[in-house]
Design a protein around this motif. Structure first.
Motif, PDB file in Angstrom:
ATOM      1  N   TYR A  48      -2.505 -12.988  27.662  1.00 56.88           N
ATOM      2  CA  TYR A  48      -1.461 -13.027  26.863  1.00 56.88           C
ATOM      3  C   TYR A  48      -0.800 -11.754  26.434  1.00 56.88           C
ATOM      4  N   ASP A  98       1.026  -9.928  29.297  1.00 57.36           N
ATOM      5  CA  ASP A  98       2.325 -10.255  29.392  1.00 57.36           C
ATOM      6  C   ASP A  98       3.295  -9.440  28.099  1.00 57.36           C
ATOM      7  N   LEU A  99       2.798  -9.412  27.105  1.00 58.99           N
ATOM      8  CA  LEU A  99       3.382  -8.563  26.079  1.00 58.99           C
ATOM      9  C   LEU A  99       3.478  -7.044  26.478  1.00 58.99           C
ATOM     10  N   LEU A 107      10.088 -10.338  24.663  1.00 51.99           N
ATOM     11  CA  LEU A 107       8.937 -10.348  23.679  1.00 51.99           C
ATOM     12  C   LEU A 107       8.858 -11.261  22.892  1.00 51.99           C
ATOM     13  N   ALA A 128       5.677 -13.937  22.869  1.00 51.70           N
ATOM     14  CA  ALA A 128       4.803 -14.061  21.718  1.00 51.70           C
ATOM     15  C   ALA A 128       4.690 -15.411  20.816  1.00 51.70           C
TER      16      ALA A 128
END
Length: 363
Positions: free
Chosen positions: A109, A112-113, A158, A162
């Motif tokens: 997670y 990826d951000l 983004l 998120a």
């Protein structure tokens, strides 16, 4: 690092064999991540050194700030792939415990951000440099529009990553957006914006009156972003594997492609600063300032006769950096310049012959 019961086989911190096997490809992921991180650091360092020698003590510009932010986010993305929690990537799902899977999903997670932030700021750095590359209003407006598109793409991607599962993370909720469709959207726009970052420099450089070899050299440096396009396309090709039951092992090519995309995006933004390019062309985007959008290119010295004639006329031309430019040819948007020939010096009173910039012939 621990040892197996028989004391012969090295084990990772989680008790998993740390050598490369058919069901454990994680060491390859970590090796490639370290290698690409080192290469990215070298290209950025080379760019900063080149900037120091070319522009001296000039303050950092927006493009410098953007590329530094991109590198920092890319560094963070690489770290998420080499921390112990990412040891599940490239490993058979049957060998991964539930606790390890949850820790790995959290690392994914964060990866990826940071991945999106690194790409977005690398693109914005190129947009900022292209904005000052051409004095043409259309080119600058097109670049500004592309920068806005990149900003919207980065923000929307983004935000969606998120909050893909609302206020909970993907490891704690099954009610999430269609992640596969979203990554396709993100990847396609990533390819399109990268393609635009290649096309715009071609449109800026093609009309300039300079040798074809020089044009091709500049275009090749900007065209190095095609490597990022190729890596992104491969990323999308292997994306379905991330949604299989044994995604931790089957997604191995996808994880590798992620690292290559980050490396190619940041490195291609630094490629135009390589020294061979700077020696062949002192480009305007290194010399322009916020108040003047001209693009002076130092091409060749004029002859002694032309120099003496200019001195006799008392003309002096000083550029924005205080350098005397009276002995240089300057590329402008005009199609021609006046150059005095030897014959004219021998026969005073004749008009100067206009010479097209496409064939500048030094006397």
């Amino acid at each position: 690092m621990e040892r197996a019961v028989d004391g012969s086989t090295p084990l990772a911190s989680g008790g998993r064999v740390s050598v490369i096997q058919d069901d454990n490809l994680n060491p390859i992921i970590q090796l490639i991540t370290w290698l690409l991180l080192a290469l990215t650091s070298l290209t950025l360092g080379f760019r900063l050194l080149t900037r120091f020698f070319i522009r001296g003590g000039a303050p950092f510009s927006r493009e410098d700030a953007f590329i530094l932010l991109s590198f920092l986010f890319g560094l963070g993305e690489s770290i998420t792939m080499i921390v112990p929690a990412s040891g599940i990537f490239g490993v058979d799902r049957a060998d991964v415990s539930d606790d390890e899977l949850m820790a790995g999903l959290k690392a994914g997670y964060a990866r990826d951000l940071l991945f999106l932030l690194a790409l977005a700021f690398a693109k914005l750095s190129v947009c900022a440099s292209l904005f000052y590359l051409s004095p043409d209003e259309l080119h600058r407006r097109t670049t500004a529009i592309l920068g806005a598109i990149v900003g919207l793409w980065g923000f929307s991607s983004l935000f969606s990553i998120a909050f893909q599962c609302g206020t909970q993370g993907p490891w704690a909720s099954t009610s999430c957006i269609n992640r596969q469709s979203f990554i396709y959207y993100e990847g396609v726009l990533n390819v399109l914006t990268d393609a635009a970052l290649i096309i715009i420099p071609i449109a800026i450089i093609s009309p300039l009156h300079m040798p074809l070899k020089t044009k091709l050299l500049i275009i090749c440096f900007y065209g190095s972003r095609a490597l990022a396009i190729a890596a992104t396309i491969l990323q999308l090709v292997y994306l379905p594997r991330m949604f299989e039951e044994n995604f931790t092992l089957r997604g191995f090519p996808y994880y590798i492609c992620l690292q290559f995309v980050v490396f190619a995006s940041i490195s291609s933004a630094c490629a135009v600063y390589f020294w061979p390019f700077l020696r062949s062309l002192q480009s305007g985007f290194l010399q322009a300032n916020g108040s003047s959008y001209t693009s002076p290119y130092v091409l060749a010295r004029l002859s002694a006769s032309a120099r003496s004639k200019e001195q006799s006329s008392g003309g002096r031309t000083i550029d924005s950096q205080g350098r005397n430019r009276k002995n240089y040819i300057k590329i402008t948007t005009d199609l021609s310049i006046n150059i005095a020939k030897n014959e004219e010096l021998q026969q005073p009173g004749q008009a100067h012959t206009r010479q097209d910039l496409r064939n500048p012939t030094p006397v």
